[in-house]
Write a protein that holds these residues in place. Structure first.
Motif, PDB file in Angstrom:
ATOM      1  N   LYS A  86       0.820  -1.206   0.000  1.00 61.16           N
ATOM      2  CA  LYS A  86       0.000   0.000   0.000  1.00 61.16           C
ATOM      3  C   LYS A  86       0.855   1.257   0.000  1.00 61.16           C
ATOM      4  N   PHE A  87       1.974   1.253   0.725  1.00 59.70           N
ATOM      5  CA  PHE A  87       2.840   2.431   0.753  1.00 59.70           C
ATOM      6  C   PHE A  87       3.483   2.678  -0.606  1.00 59.70           C
ATOM      7  N   VAL A  88       4.020   1.615  -1.219  1.00 59.65           N
ATOM      8  CA  VAL A  88       4.673   1.766  -2.525  1.00 59.65           C
ATOM      9  C   VAL A  88       3.679   2.276  -3.561  1.00 59.65           C
ATOM     10  N   LEU A  89       2.506   1.667  -3.602  1.00 58.73           N
ATOM     11  CA  LEU A  89       1.498   2.087  -4.574  1.00 58.73           C
ATOM     12  C   LEU A  89       1.013   3.506  -4.307  1.00 58.73           C
ATOM     13  N   GLY A  90       0.665   3.784  -3.046  1.00 57.83           N
ATOM     14  CA  GLY A  90       0.096   5.093  -2.724  1.00 57.83           C
ATOM     15  C   GLY A  90       1.043   6.229  -3.001  1.00 57.83           C
ATOM     16  N   LEU A  91       2.297   6.085  -2.557  1.00 61.00           N
ATOM     17  CA  LEU A  91       3.255   7.177  -2.737  1.00 61.00           C
ATOM     18  C   LEU A  91       3.626   7.354  -4.211  1.00 61.00           C
ATOM     19  N   SER A  92       3.856   6.250  -4.922  1.00 62.37           N
ATOM     20  CA  SER A  92       4.225   6.371  -6.342  1.00 62.37           C
ATOM     21  C   SER A  92       3.085   6.965  -7.163  1.00 62.37           C
ATOM     22  N   PHE A  93       1.846   6.594  -6.854  1.00 62.71           N
ATOM     23  CA  PHE A  93       0.703   7.172  -7.561  1.00 62.71           C
ATOM     24  C   PHE A  93       0.595   8.672  -7.280  1.00 62.71           C
ATOM     25  N   PHE A  94       0.737   9.046  -6.022  1.00 63.69           N
ATOM     26  CA  PHE A  94       0.565  10.458  -5.678  1.00 63.69           C
ATOM     27  C   PHE A  94       1.694  11.313  -6.251  1.00 63.69           C
ATOM     28  N   ILE A  95       2.940  10.844  -6.115  1.00 66.37           N
ATOM     29  CA  ILE A  95       4.072  11.592  -6.682  1.00 66.37           C
ATOM     30  C   ILE A  95       3.959  11.642  -8.202  1.00 66.37           C
TER      31      ILE A  95
END
Length: 526
Positions: A424-433
């Protein structure tokens, strides 16, 4: 209650089971190596040609007027880009990844090309035609040098080593933003003429999604040819409104069918040839920015290749095949530079989405499409008729096809552990950035100081797919790998992905990606 009564009691239904993980997408009617009948293949190929015209016309329409070119110059550049795109698509289908990918013009090269156009040395030229020729020559020189970089990282296997770092988890942001990153070509362009853009969007959805359910047929003609059925109807509607004077106001210029000037400017017969605008010129600063654009085009093309493989019902593309494809993209960029096409080569995103709509991922279809490109680029008047389709109509179709490519990326989540906080962290941060950083740079790019170093930063970090992929790759390769690498590999799907990291590890690779004839002996895997 007696034992007999208990034995005849209705058993409760079994609990629902999760959907199985599938390496190849089911439901594809024609995969890479199973061509449809010739009549269907020709119609599908023409459909790919019509869709590819959108970006082929848009890029010269943006750049040529800024260069001082006339409608005749714009028509020649469109014909040249169409001609070279047809050759590149044909070469790529035989020698590149061998996926059903259409090779067209890349938007990543707009930043360095615009920087060249706006440089002081060309703004001082008074004659528009001279300014057009001088800027064209410098753009050609930058493309030629950038193509050497692209061929080097592809044919030497460097891109293979980069591709091997990806896992299903880090592939998700790359492919998803390959489609979502082009959102500015969707509704923002539809909004320039809602009168034709909205009807096209509604009509293509109705034909492709609702008609097949309302009208049963043994042959899925309506959804397979939704583009060919919807675009002419709305195009005729726009032509009627143009002739009736409904679009005479300046704010309705995008709605008109006679606005492009291509039909008048295009010659009846024209054969593009190398150095048609003179010998190229070379300047170091702009070359670096163009090399950065070739890196972005390679990254976005990788996402498009993965989506095309998914919708062609192929196994995931081995890194060596992706690297081979990037090398041939570099060859395509070289041809673009030699002929003067204003932009480098890339695997078009919209055509990968069309594979999903038609459920026909045949290689033969895009080969037929390439012959249409070459034919209509030579016979300019005929090609200009189709190229004059109002851009809001094509933008409406992009909403569907870019969405299909984005969903291909999300499909790789089936191989990941979505209950893991690491995932969830990898997906969430990469999507937002991947959303926020390019948007910030896009808003401040016009007011920023010009210069080749700034252009390099803007080219790379204005690409949603590149930013999201870099963020996901770095996070996925660094988080928890020291303490619990085995668990991290299970969460990001590496245990499944390993089967496709080496070309010969899966027997199906030859079925989809083997080069024709004896070429596979010379280039078995990079």
């Amino acid at each position: 209650m007696s034992g007999t009564e208990n034995s005849t009691a209705v058993k409760p239904p079994p609990p629902p089971q999760p959907h199985p993980v599938l390496e190849q997408l089911p439901g594809i009617q024609y995969c890479i190596n199973s061509p449809p009948p010739w009549s269907d293949a020709i119609c599908l190929g023409f459909q790919h040609y019509i869709l590819a015209l959108g970006s082929i016309v848009l890029i010269p329409s943006i750049l040529v007027p800024q260069m001082g070119g006339s409608d005749n110059d714009k028509a020649k550049v469109v014909q040249t880009l169409l001609f070279v795109s047809g050759i590149n698509t044909l070469l790529h289908s035989f020698f590149g990844t061998r996926l059903p990918s259409v090779i067209g013009g890349s938007y990543a090269f707009l930043v360095p090309a615009t920087s060249i156009i706006r440089s002081r040395r060309y703004r001082s030229i008074i004659l528009p035609e001279q300014r057009f020729v001088e800027t064209m020559r410098e753009i050609q020189g930058a493309l030629i040098v950038a193509s050497l970089f692209q061929m080097a990282v592809g044919f030497t296997g460097l891109w293979r080593n980069i591709s091997r770092l990806f896992t299903p988890l880090s592939i998700v942001p790359l492919v998803t933003f390959t489609g979502l990153g082009l959102y500015h070509l969707g509704f923002p362009l539809i909004a320039t003429c809602l009168e034709v853009g909205i009807p096209e969007l509604v009509l293509i959805i109705i034909i492709s999604q609702f008609f097949p359910r309302l009208m049963e047929s043994t042959r899925p003609l309506r959804n397979r040819y939704a583009l060919l059925l919807s675009v002419p109807i709305i195009w005729l509607y726009a032509e009627i409104l143009t002739l009736s004077g409904a679009f005479n106001e300046p704010q309705n210029a995008s709605c008109r069918t006679d606005r492009s000037g291509l039909i008048i400017g295009a010659p009846w017969l024209y054969m593009p040839y190398p150095f048609q605008w003179g010998p190229p010129t070379f300047r170091v600063g702009e070359i670096f920015a163009t090399i950065a654009a070739s890196f972005v085009a390679s990254t976005e093309s990788t996402g498009s290749f993965i989506a095309a493989a998914r919708y062609g019902s192929a196994t995931p593309v081995p890194p060596s095949v992706i690297s081979r494809g990037i090398g041939w993209l570099g060859t395509g960029t070289l041809l673009n530079g030699l002929f003067g096409s204003l932009t480098g080569a890339t695997a078009t995103v919209e055509n990968a989405g069309l594979l999903a709509l038609t459920k026909a991922g045949s290689r033969r279809v895009v080969q037929i499409s390439s012959t249409f490109m070459i034919f209509f680029s030579i016979f300019g008047k005929f090609g200009a008729i189709f190229a004059s389709i109002p851009l809001p109509i094509m933008a409406a179709t992009y909403c569907v096809f870019f969405g299909y490519v984005s969903s291909a990326g999300l499909g790789y989540l089936q191989f990941c552990n979505l209950n893991s906080f690491r995932t969830k962290f990898v997906l969430g941060l990469s999507f937002f950035i991947g959303l926020s950083l390019p948007q910030y740079l896009r808003e401040h790019h016009e007011n920023a100081k010009s210069g080749w170093f700034n252009d390099i930063l803007y080219v790379i970090f204005m690409s949603h797919a590149t930013v999201a992929a870099i963020a996901a790759l770095v996070l996925d390769r660094t988080l928890d790998y020291g303490s619990d690498a085995a668990q991290a590999r299970r969460n990001n799907g590496s245990y499944w992905w390993d089967n496709f990291m080496v070309y010969n590890k899966d027997d199906r690779s030859d079925e989809f990606y083997k080069l024709p004839g004896q070429l596979n002996r010379w280039f078995p895997s990079l």
